[in-house]
Design a protein around this motif. Structure first.
Motif, PDB file in Angstrom:
ATOM      1  N   GLN A 450       1.912  13.875 -21.766  1.00 53.57           N
ATOM      2  CA  GLN A 450       1.966  13.463 -20.363  1.00 53.57           C
ATOM      3  C   GLN A 450       2.134  11.951 -20.241  1.00 53.57           C
ATOM      4  O   GLN A 450       2.905  11.452 -19.420  1.00 53.57           O
ATOM      5  CB  GLN A 450       0.683  13.903 -19.653  1.00 53.57           C
ATOM      6  N   LEU A 451       1.383  11.207 -21.089  1.00 52.01           N
ATOM      7  CA  LEU A 451       1.455   9.750 -21.064  1.00 52.01           C
ATOM      8  C   LEU A 451       2.856   9.287 -21.428  1.00 52.01           C
ATOM      9  O   LEU A 451       3.410   8.358 -20.806  1.00 52.01           O
ATOM     10  CB  LEU A 451       0.424   9.182 -22.048  1.00 52.01           C
ATOM     11  N   PHE A 452       3.436   9.927 -22.403  1.00 49.20           N
ATOM     12  CA  PHE A 452       4.778   9.567 -22.862  1.00 49.20           C
ATOM     13  C   PHE A 452       5.809   9.818 -21.752  1.00 49.20           C
ATOM     14  O   PHE A 452       6.665   8.979 -21.474  1.00 49.20           O
ATOM     15  CB  PHE A 452       5.112  10.385 -24.107  1.00 49.20           C
ATOM     16  N   LYS A 453       5.714  10.971 -21.110  1.00 50.91           N
ATOM     17  CA  LYS A 453       6.664  11.314 -20.027  1.00 50.91           C
ATOM     18  C   LYS A 453       6.520  10.344 -18.856  1.00 50.91           C
ATOM     19  O   LYS A 453       7.519   9.887 -18.272  1.00 50.91           O
ATOM     20  CB  LYS A 453       6.389  12.750 -19.563  1.00 50.91           C
ATOM     21  N   SER A 454       5.279   9.974 -18.560  1.00 52.55           N
ATOM     22  CA  SER A 454       5.040   9.060 -17.455  1.00 52.55           C
ATOM     23  C   SER A 454       5.602   7.676 -17.751  1.00 52.55           C
ATOM     24  O   SER A 454       6.132   7.009 -16.859  1.00 52.55           O
ATOM     25  CB  SER A 454       3.533   8.966 -17.185  1.00 52.55           C
ATOM     26  N   HIS A 455       5.506   7.257 -19.004  1.00 54.64           N
ATOM     27  CA  HIS A 455       5.922   5.903 -19.356  1.00 54.64           C
ATOM     28  C   HIS A 455       7.434   5.790 -19.552  1.00 54.64           C
ATOM     29  O   HIS A 455       8.039   4.782 -19.200  1.00 54.64           O
ATOM     30  CB  HIS A 455       5.200   5.473 -20.642  1.00 54.64           C
ATOM     31  N   THR A 456       8.068   6.821 -20.136  1.00 50.64           N
ATOM     32  CA  THR A 456       9.488   6.727 -20.498  1.00 50.64           C
ATOM     33  C   THR A 456      10.401   7.529 -19.577  1.00 50.64           C
ATOM     34  O   THR A 456      11.614   7.324 -19.578  1.00 50.64           O
ATOM     35  CB  THR A 456       9.712   7.234 -21.935  1.00 50.64           C
ATOM     36  N   GLY A 457       9.796   8.461 -18.835  1.00 47.93           N
ATOM     37  CA  GLY A 457      10.620   9.333 -18.010  1.00 47.93           C
ATOM     38  C   GLY A 457      11.217  10.481 -18.785  1.00 47.93           C
ATOM     39  O   GLY A 457      11.997  11.276 -18.229  1.00 47.93           O
ATOM     40  N   GLU A 458      10.914  10.595 -20.062  1.00 43.74           N
ATOM     41  CA  GLU A 458      11.448  11.662 -20.911  1.00 43.74           C
ATOM     42  C   GLU A 458      10.322  12.306 -21.705  1.00 43.74           C
ATOM     43  O   GLU A 458       9.292  11.677 -21.974  1.00 43.74           O
ATOM     44  CB  GLU A 458      12.481  11.093 -21.900  1.00 43.74           C
ATOM     45  N   LEU A 464      13.130  11.155 -28.704  1.00 45.63           N
ATOM     46  CA  LEU A 464      13.416  11.014 -30.131  1.00 45.63           C
ATOM     47  C   LEU A 464      14.874  11.356 -30.426  1.00 45.63           C
ATOM     48  O   LEU A 464      15.547  10.664 -31.202  1.00 45.63           O
ATOM     49  CB  LEU A 464      12.473  11.901 -30.947  1.00 45.63           C
ATOM     50  N   ASP A 465      15.382  12.431 -29.794  1.00 50.74           N
ATOM     51  CA  ASP A 465      16.790  12.803 -29.993  1.00 50.74           C
ATOM     52  C   ASP A 465      17.713  11.681 -29.528  1.00 50.74           C
ATOM     53  O   ASP A 465      18.712  11.363 -30.185  1.00 50.74           O
ATOM     54  CB  ASP A 465      17.113  14.084 -29.223  1.00 50.74           C
ATOM     55  N   ARG A 466      17.386  11.057 -28.397  1.00 54.90           N
ATOM     56  CA  ARG A 466      18.252   9.990 -27.878  1.00 54.90           C
ATOM     57  C   ARG A 466      18.267   8.786 -28.822  1.00 54.90           C
ATOM     58  O   ARG A 466      19.322   8.205 -29.089  1.00 54.90           O
ATOM     59  CB  ARG A 466      17.788   9.573 -26.481  1.00 54.90           C
TER      60      ARG A 466
END
Length: 516
Positions: A450-458, A464-466
């Motif tokens: 959740q923290l990762f999605k909130s911070h990066t939008g992904e 990682l794929d990008r």
């Protein structure tokens, strides 16, 4: 130290043997050399060598004649024969004079050192046995005879023997004391310690002190009671050890009710000392003493901790992301898991050496130089094998790994997400998993997601794929083959890479490469 004489007609060989062998480390000193048997026999009768290295063929009196004369004179000298001739007849003749070994020239350092080490133990045992016979029928003789199994007490009443020696005690307990790294039969400090021990404990006839290689033995009538009794004994022994600065190991066997049962108490104490690595230092070991890792920490449920590669992977990342706080917990749990399933001291040391070595091999050399460790990496790694207790081993490796982690290049340690993204940027080609990263950064997987999605939008996998595809584009423009690029950015399956690339870029890797 035991004395050695080298007898050989070759000056270079005499000099070479003096410098080739680590005599002092093996417990010997060179008292002299001689070019033939006649020179060797001119030594003072009060300075007869304990060991003689003698060449077979020499001018004047040869080696066999010298050995014959030594035996005729009754010298208590142990002989090692050296010869440049692989002649079994010479070997046969030499053996009749009681030689300890027959070595061919050129002398092999390891072979001679091993023979000298074995001979040192034999000489020590022989001298101790002679001393015991001199003290026959003393309490020390009785105890030594019982412990060594060399007694002739088949027709002797143990009760009567105990009474005659003033040792008819209601209880008996063996305490073994050792000073690892010291030669107890040679070190004057240990002899002084035993003398002080006699004064402190054996003067009232309720204790007995003797040397039973390699231990100092304390036989108690007033046996140890409880933790306080054991702690008092250890403090007293430390005080009596005086100028001995090395660590002292102490173990007490079980209490027995008859003199001839002290062998049971002795075996228990000896087995405890042999497993001292698994206990905390600075105490008297008994059957009641808990081992350092008798039970795993409550969090130690992860069986992957038994996989050396997996733990190496996690330790390196903890250092690389600067997560010093998680290192001790990881290594502590590794030690606990290995101890609980019965891994031995050697295997545990080897595992910690592997973990430390793999981490040092992967981290930037800059971290080592900035850690200001007083020595080279090789010195640190060698020190792993000198840690005598499992907790010391864990603490030793932990301290250095934490030093490295604190030198990781992060100026804002409270910015967890920046550290995480920087980590992904540097390790995108490896088998990164959200669960693994959550453990490194001390989050649950769901919360970190959740923290990762909130911070990066992904989501993590999409991000990682990008990153990987962006790196792949750079490599494709350099002319690498598609399958090579796939492998370099972390995709083991080239078809999977092809699909990911096309999904994100709208074209295949090969099309992108042609246009570039």
């Amino acid at each position: 130290m035991y004395t050695v004489m080298i007898v050989d007609d070759e000056p270079k060989l005499r000099l070479g043997l003096q410098t080739l062998i680590p005599w002092q480390e093996l417990g010997y000193e060179i008292m002299g050399t001689a070019a033939n048997g006649n020179e060797a026999l001119r030594v003072d009768e009060e300075q007869i060598p304990d060991v003689i290295l003698v060449d077979i063929r020499m001018p004047g009196m040869d080696g066999l004649q010298l050995l014959q004369e030594i035996r005729r004179r009754g010298w208590d000298t142990h002989a090692i024969v050296l010869s440049g001739y692989a002649d079994f007849e010479y070997a046969r003749q030499a053996l009749q004079y009681g030689v300890e070994g027959y070595l061919l020239k050129p002398v092999n350092k390891e072979e001679l050192s091993a023979l000298l080490q074995k001979l040192h133990q034999q000489i020590s045992a022989d001298r101790l046995e002679k001393q015991v016979h001199q003290d026959a029928k003393s309490p020390e003789w009785a105890v030594y005879s019982l412990l060594s199994g060399s007694h002739d007490l088949a027709n002797v009443s143990i009760d009567n023997l105990a009474k005659s020696l003033g040792m008819d005690w209601p209880k008996y307990q063996i305490v073994l004391i050792s000073f690892p790294g010291l030669h107890p039969e040679e070190d004057e400090r240990i002899r002084s310690f035993r003398e002080r021990l006699v004064t402190a404990y054996a003067a009232d006839g309720q204790s007995l002190v003797l040397y039973f290689a390699p231990y100092t033995v304390l036989l108690l009538a007033n046996t140890l009671v409880g933790d306080f009794g054991r702690a008092d004994l250890y403090r007293e022994l430390q005080m009596l050890s005086g100028e001995i600065r090395t660590h002292m190991d102490v173990a007490a066997g079980e209490t027995v009710l008859a003199l001839d049962q002290i062998t049971n108490s002795f075996r228990t104490a000896r087995s405890l000392l042999e497993r001292s690595f698994f206990y905390d230092k600075g105490r008297v070991l008994t059957l009641e003493t808990p081992e350092s890792y008798r039970q795993a920490p409550s969090s130690s449920k992860d069986t992957s901790l038994l996989d050396g590669e997996e733990v190496s992977f996690r330790l390196y990342y903890l250092v690389d992301v600067g997560h010093a706080e998680g290192i001790h917990s990881l290594l502590d749990e590794v030690a606990a898991q290995m101890a609980i399933i019965g891994k031995g001291e050697t295997e545990i040391r080897e595992r910690f050496f592997y973990l430390a070595n793999e981490t040092l091999r992967k981290v930037s050399p800059r971290l080592w130089s900035e850690s200001i460790y007083p020595g080279e990496p090789a010195q640190f790694l060698a020190g792993i094998y000198s840690q005598r207790f499992i907790r010391d081993l864990v603490g030793y490796v932990t301290a250095v790994m934490e030093r490295l982690a604190r030198c990781a290049d992060y100026t804002s340690r409270d910015n967890e997400m920046r550290r995480l993204l920087d980590f992904i940027e540097r390790h995108y080609y490896e088998n990164l998993r959200l669960e693994m990263l959550a453990g490194l950064f001390n989050y649950s997987s769901s919360y970190l997601g959740q923290l990762f999605k909130s911070h990066t939008g992904e989501y993590f996998n999409a991000y990682l794929d990008r990153v990987r595809i962006d790196k792949a584009k750079e490599l494709l423009t350099q002319g690498l083959k598609v399958y090579e690029v796939a492998e370099k950015v972390g995709y083991s399956n080239v078809n999977y890479f092809h699909n990911k690339f096309k999904k994100l870029e709208g074209q295949s890797p090969s099309s992108y490469q042609k246009k570039s």
